[in-house]
Write a protein that holds these residues in place. Sequence first.
Motif, PDB file in Angstrom:
ATOM      1  N   ASP A   1       0.440   3.420   2.552  1.00 11.89           N
ATOM      2  CA  ASP A   1       1.566   3.960   1.802  1.00 11.89           C
ATOM      3  C   ASP A   1       1.118   4.167   0.367  1.00 11.89           C
ATOM      4  OD1 ASP A   1       1.769   1.398   0.632  1.00 11.89           O
ATOM      5  OD2 ASP A   1       3.927   1.285   0.891  1.00 11.89           O
ATOM      6  N   ILE A   2       1.871   5.006  -0.340  1.00 10.14           N
ATOM      7  CA  ILE A   2       1.512   5.335  -1.721  1.00 10.14           C
ATOM      8  C   ILE A   2       2.780   5.525  -2.542  1.00 10.14           C
ATOM      9  CG2 ILE A   2       1.214   7.781  -1.109  1.00 10.14           C
ATOM     10  CD1 ILE A   2      -1.008   7.878  -3.308  1.00 10.14           C
ATOM     11  N   ASP A   3       2.797   4.872  -3.684  1.00 14.49           N
ATOM     12  CA  ASP A   3       3.889   4.996  -4.642  1.00 14.49           C
ATOM     13  C   ASP A   3       3.383   5.904  -5.759  1.00 14.49           C
ATOM     14  OD1 ASP A   3       6.425   4.373  -5.771  1.00 14.49           O
ATOM     15  OD2 ASP A   3       5.470   2.904  -7.091  1.00 14.49           O
ATOM     16  N   ILE A   4       4.035   7.035  -5.955  1.00 20.74           N
ATOM     17  CA  ILE A   4       3.604   8.013  -6.958  1.00 20.74           C
ATOM     18  C   ILE A   4       4.515   7.889  -8.171  1.00 20.74           C
ATOM     19  CG2 ILE A   4       3.250  10.466  -7.430  1.00 20.74           C
ATOM     20  CD1 ILE A   4       2.705  10.801  -4.401  1.00 20.74           C
ATOM     21  N   VAL A   5       3.905   7.597  -9.329  1.00 17.89           N
ATOM     22  CA  VAL A   5       4.671   7.324 -10.547  1.00 17.89           C
ATOM     23  C   VAL A   5       4.269   8.282 -11.665  1.00 17.89           C
ATOM     24  CG1 VAL A   5       4.980   4.886  -9.941  1.00 17.89           C
ATOM     25  CG2 VAL A   5       3.066   5.563 -11.385  1.00 17.89           C
TER      26      VAL A   5
END
Length: 149
Positions: free
Chosen positions: A124-128
């Motif tokens: 998973d990846i959290d894009i900020v």
Amino acid sequence: MTKNTPPLVPVMNTEEVNRLMGEVYPQLNSEYADYVATDVFPGGCTVRLNANERHLRPGGTVSGPCLFTLADIGGYVCVLSHAGPDALSVTTNLNINFVRKAGPGPIDGHCRIIKLGRSLMVFDIDIVAGPERLTVAHATGTYSVPPKR
């Protein structure tokens, strides 16, 4: 992690992954270094999109396809850096949720390997983005890991 799960240890560092991507995927950054790995660590990586006017849709928002590409690059960097430098690893699934709009500037993807098996890697990846580094998108995906030759 459970007690029976060994820790995930990178087999390539950030510089090695960026160099490999430049060799096997030169069209990604053919004119500009827009997508780069900024960190590789046990169990994950951080990737960056240096977003500017080329990445904007009407209204000054970074386009969905650019954020989707960043999510996919995050998975690719994770699989290369943890499963080994086999450029034939491919995306088998990627789901993304767009949470809020992102303007131009650095956009970071914090990617985490959920499971690395013999033939698949789930991440998973959290894009900020922005001064507050708020989540602009979140994605989950699966990469196929080629058999060892």
